[in-house]
Design a protein around this motif. Sequence first.
Motif, mmCIF file in Angstrom:
data_model
loop_
_atom_site.group_PDB
_atom_site.id
_atom_site.type_symbol
_atom_site.label_atom_id
_atom_site.label_comp_id
_atom_site.label_asym_id
_atom_site.label_seq_id
_atom_site.Cartn_x
_atom_site.Cartn_y
_atom_site.Cartn_z
ATOM 1 N N VAL A 175 0.833 -1.211 0.000
ATOM 2 C CA VAL A 175 0.000 0.000 0.000
ATOM 3 C C VAL A 175 0.860 1.251 0.000
ATOM 4 C CG1 VAL A 175 -1.742 1.291 1.289
ATOM 5 C CG2 VAL A 175 -1.909 -1.197 1.136
ATOM 6 N N SER A 176 1.933 1.258 0.807
ATOM 7 C CA SER A 176 2.815 2.427 0.856
ATOM 8 C C SER A 176 3.920 2.363 -0.181
ATOM 9 C CB SER A 176 3.425 2.571 2.254
ATOM 10 O OG SER A 176 4.174 1.419 2.601
ATOM 11 N N ASP A 177 4.412 1.174 -0.450
ATOM 12 C CA ASP A 177 5.538 1.044 -1.382
ATOM 13 C C ASP A 177 5.152 1.397 -2.806
ATOM 14 O OD1 ASP A 177 7.103 0.284 0.707
ATOM 15 O OD2 ASP A 177 7.316 -1.817 0.119
ATOM 16 N N TYR A 178 3.911 1.099 -3.189
ATOM 17 C CA TYR A 178 3.489 1.321 -4.576
ATOM 18 C C TYR A 178 2.441 2.407 -4.721
ATOM 19 C CZ TYR A 178 6.273 -2.476 -6.423
ATOM 20 O OH TYR A 178 7.331 -3.261 -6.813
ATOM 21 N N LEU A 179 2.176 3.153 -3.635
ATOM 22 C CA LEU A 179 1.237 4.276 -3.690
ATOM 23 C C LEU A 179 -0.088 3.873 -4.321
ATOM 24 C CD1 LEU A 179 3.564 7.236 -4.741
ATOM 25 C CD2 LEU A 179 2.748 6.649 -2.460
ATOM 26 N N THR A 180 -0.630 2.758 -3.862
ATOM 27 C CA THR A 180 -1.915 2.311 -4.386
ATOM 28 C C THR A 180 -2.984 3.355 -4.112
ATOM 29 O OG1 THR A 180 -2.303 1.094 -2.332
ATOM 30 C CG2 THR A 180 -1.341 -0.120 -4.161
ATOM 31 N N GLN A 181 -3.984 3.410 -4.978
ATOM 32 C CA GLN A 181 -4.942 4.504 -4.940
ATOM 33 C C GLN A 181 -6.082 4.303 -3.962
ATOM 34 O OE1 GLN A 181 -6.014 4.658 -9.079
ATOM 35 N NE2 GLN A 181 -4.198 5.821 -9.663
ATOM 36 N N ARG A 182 -6.543 3.059 -3.802
ATOM 37 C CA ARG A 182 -7.743 2.911 -2.979
ATOM 38 C C ARG A 182 -7.849 1.532 -2.318
ATOM 39 N NH1 ARG A 182 -9.593 2.291 -8.265
ATOM 40 N NH2 ARG A 182 -10.624 0.289 -8.632
ATOM 41 N N ILE A 183 -6.737 0.907 -2.025
ATOM 42 C CA ILE A 183 -6.814 -0.390 -1.371
ATOM 43 C C ILE A 183 -6.192 -0.334 0.017
ATOM 44 C CG2 ILE A 183 -6.800 -1.688 -3.527
ATOM 45 C CD1 ILE A 183 -3.844 -2.378 -2.896
ATOM 46 N N LEU A 184 -6.620 -1.245 0.864
ATOM 47 C CA LEU A 184 -6.067 -1.392 2.202
ATOM 48 C C LEU A 184 -5.727 -2.863 2.425
ATOM 49 C CD1 LEU A 184 -8.536 0.876 4.218
ATOM 50 C CD2 LEU A 184 -6.215 1.456 3.474
ATOM 51 N N GLY A 409 13.629 -1.674 -1.469
ATOM 52 C CA GLY A 409 13.898 -0.789 -2.596
ATOM 53 C C GLY A 409 14.083 0.662 -2.235
ATOM 54 N N ARG A 410 13.873 1.028 -0.966
ATOM 55 C CA ARG A 410 13.963 2.438 -0.583
ATOM 56 C C ARG A 410 15.393 2.921 -0.357
ATOM 57 N NH1 ARG A 410 10.539 2.536 4.831
ATOM 58 N NH2 ARG A 410 9.210 1.290 3.471
ATOM 59 N N PHE A 411 16.404 2.051 -0.434
ATOM 60 C CA PHE A 411 17.777 2.487 -0.156
ATOM 61 C C PHE A 411 18.102 3.730 -0.984
ATOM 62 C CE2 PHE A 411 22.288 2.828 -0.657
ATOM 63 C CZ PHE A 411 22.769 2.583 0.622
ATOM 64 N N ALA A 456 8.539 11.544 -4.425
ATOM 65 C CA ALA A 456 7.970 12.821 -3.994
ATOM 66 C C ALA A 456 6.529 12.672 -3.527
ATOM 67 C CB ALA A 456 8.047 13.842 -5.135
ATOM 68 N N ASN A 457 5.839 11.661 -4.052
ATOM 69 C CA ASN A 457 4.454 11.402 -3.648
ATOM 70 C C ASN A 457 4.349 10.470 -2.444
ATOM 71 O OD1 ASN A 457 3.363 13.031 -5.681
ATOM 72 N ND2 ASN A 457 3.425 11.364 -7.172
ATOM 73 N N GLY A 458 5.500 10.106 -1.867
ATOM 74 C CA GLY A 458 5.487 9.300 -0.646
ATOM 75 C C GLY A 458 5.766 7.829 -0.836
ATOM 76 N N GLY A 459 6.115 7.410 -2.052
ATOM 77 C CA GLY A 459 6.379 6.003 -2.296
ATOM 78 C C GLY A 459 7.599 5.503 -1.552
ATOM 79 N N ASP A 460 7.635 4.186 -1.279
ATOM 80 C CA ASP A 460 8.733 3.533 -0.563
ATOM 81 C C ASP A 460 8.962 4.142 0.821
ATOM 82 O OD1 ASP A 460 9.579 1.295 -1.873
ATOM 83 O OD2 ASP A 460 11.181 2.276 -2.993
ATOM 84 N N GLY A 461 7.901 4.643 1.435
ATOM 85 C CA GLY A 461 8.017 5.169 2.793
ATOM 86 C C GLY A 461 8.530 6.588 2.886
ATOM 87 N N TYR A 462 8.706 7.276 1.759
ATOM 88 C CA TYR A 462 9.223 8.650 1.774
ATOM 89 C C TYR A 462 8.100 9.669 1.968
ATOM 90 C CZ TYR A 462 13.894 7.167 0.324
ATOM 91 O OH TYR A 462 15.155 6.605 0.282
ATOM 92 N N GLU A 463 7.229 9.433 2.958
ATOM 93 C CA GLU A 463 6.101 10.331 3.196
ATOM 94 C C GLU A 463 6.549 11.755 3.526
ATOM 95 O OE1 GLU A 463 6.319 7.349 4.617
ATOM 96 O OE2 GLU A 463 4.462 6.222 4.228
ATOM 97 N N VAL A 464 7.735 11.895 4.104
ATOM 98 C CA VAL A 464 8.219 13.228 4.468
ATOM 99 C C VAL A 464 8.319 14.134 3.242
ATOM 100 C CG1 VAL A 464 10.650 12.554 4.282
ATOM 101 C CG2 VAL A 464 10.002 14.463 5.753
ATOM 102 N N LEU A 465 8.534 13.563 2.059
ATOM 103 C CA LEU A 465 8.664 14.374 0.843
ATOM 104 C C LEU A 465 7.332 14.973 0.399
ATOM 105 C CD1 LEU A 465 11.165 12.266 -1.305
ATOM 106 C CD2 LEU A 465 11.568 14.502 -0.275
ATOM 107 N N ILE A 466 6.227 14.420 0.864
ATOM 108 C CA ILE A 466 4.919 14.955 0.487
ATOM 109 C C ILE A 466 4.794 16.403 0.935
ATOM 110 C CG2 ILE A 466 2.425 14.721 0.828
ATOM 111 C CD1 ILE A 466 2.850 11.727 1.181
ATOM 112 N N ASN A 467 5.411 16.740 2.056
ATOM 113 C CA ASN A 467 5.301 18.090 2.618
ATOM 114 C C ASN A 467 6.352 19.054 2.085
ATOM 115 O OD1 ASN A 467 3.143 17.286 4.353
ATOM 116 N ND2 ASN A 467 4.647 16.365 5.740
ATOM 117 N N ALA A 468 7.242 18.569 1.235
ATOM 118 C CA ALA A 468 8.271 19.444 0.683
ATOM 119 C C ALA A 468 7.664 20.384 -0.359
ATOM 120 C CB ALA A 468 9.386 18.614 0.057
ATOM 121 N N LYS A 469 8.181 21.603 -0.410
ATOM 122 C CA LYS A 469 7.698 22.575 -1.389
ATOM 123 C C LYS A 469 8.163 22.182 -2.783
ATOM 124 C CE LYS A 469 7.764 27.445 -2.693
ATOM 125 N NZ LYS A 469 8.276 28.810 -2.371
#
Length: 507
Positions: A175-184, A409-411, A456-469
């Motif tokens: 769900v987080s690694d591939y930025l799925t749109q509507r699944i849990l 894959g987030r290395f 930048a959209n938060g894939g691979d656990g990089y959620e912190v980048l979502i808030n970057a300008k």
Amino acid sequence: MILNNKIAALPLLIVIGLFILCGSTPQVYAIAIEEQVTIVFTSGMAEILLDRGQGGLGQLQTLLQSLRTHKKNVIFLHGGNALSPGILSMNDRGAHMITILNDLNPAAMALSKSEFAHQEDNLSLRTFEAGFPLINCNIYDPLTQGTIEGIYPHHLLQVGNMKIGVLAVVDPEVVSDYLTQRILAKNINTAVTRNTKILRDKGADIVILIADLNMDNFNANFSNPPVDIVLLDNLAGTPDFTQQGNSLFELKGHEGHAAVIDLDIVKNDSQTRWTATAKFVALNDYPIDPEIEKKITMYLGQIGDILHEKIGTTWTPLDTSRKAVRSGENAFANFTADTLREYYQADIALINGGSFRANKFYPAGSTLTSGDLLKELPFHNQAVKLKVSGKMLKLILENGLSRINEQKGRFPHISGIEVTYIPNNPPMQRVRSIHIKGKPVEPETFYTLVTLDFLANGGDGYEVLINAKRIVTVGKTRLLWEYVKNQIVKEETISPIIDGRMQALHP
């Protein structure tokens, strides 16, 4: 083998590459019935452009045809990771793979993480093209509270006089690694227990679980799985076939390989018992099926001469194996990150190790082709330029290093900064220092960073980048492999090296 508590486990003989297992599950029958069943299990092989000596779908078809000719009941189970990444998947979202797999006639295919690379709607389209069921029981659509359209939670096979149930689970991190749109993701243990009961109620004599998990993740979710046989699909590591307990198989790093498991099943008035003999098969030992080869040649013809277009030479060896790009600094990843940073005049560039997919070694002096780069960088990644603070940059790097021991894959592969880290420290406490142009990065200072839209959209656990300008989304008509190609063409010869920009410390 996973046993009911009422039935004792039979002795287990383990030989390298060969396992003899015995098992039993409770059933009630008037007379003893015997059946022989052969299970062929593999996964991956999403790339149809193979290097010399590499086994693929054409050889797998030859193996299947041979087994189907000489054995009574052959079940082909595919563990997933088939629709992406691949040299053609960028264009048709895996449709060509479904067409080829239809010819191989699997009894069922499990969903693995890479099946979600092109999002749920494209996955549903593939299910309608498939002549076989795609199965998963732990991913659901919260709008319908059911499975994704076209996906089955389990499948029941009638094999001679036996009923064999098959179910599958995928790592919830999809769900987080591939930025799925509507699944849990549901709790894995709960989902497996529920669907195993359904299959038992339908009369399943044996239940098989296909799990897109490594051994550690599996053991963290299950202490006593309710199924009889577990097939773990673990693409990490070198090709291997291992076993834990009585009926748990793990295929590791097995691109170009398959497991062949022969079951001798006996059911009588009190229980079902089986003996299994399993072996690990290298597909390159088999000739290529001519019909599959013809189909693959047709598909590769769609992208024409670009595959063999020579673009330059590397004077240093390049290693893009899974371990090399997911567990430390990498020469080719350095070159790729440098290319992106210099093109967009950013302070820093960041690319994740999961972007590199060819799993290949290029000796010094190798000629590089466009086909090599398409295989290395097969995703539809666009470049995004951001502003990040030094404090945010540390969090970004901590995320990238947080799963280093699992080869996730987030290395982080970087350009423009030098980082030291301690891989044995607890996650999110591994970054020791960050320098830019020889000076420490300041927590409150802002820097420009170019990265991939996926990150930048938060894939691979990089959620912190979502808030970057976001300064600008760049490269809307250019993919990552094209930047690298243009740079190689420009330089003609390249000599990427590991220069210490990502230095692991072992105090």
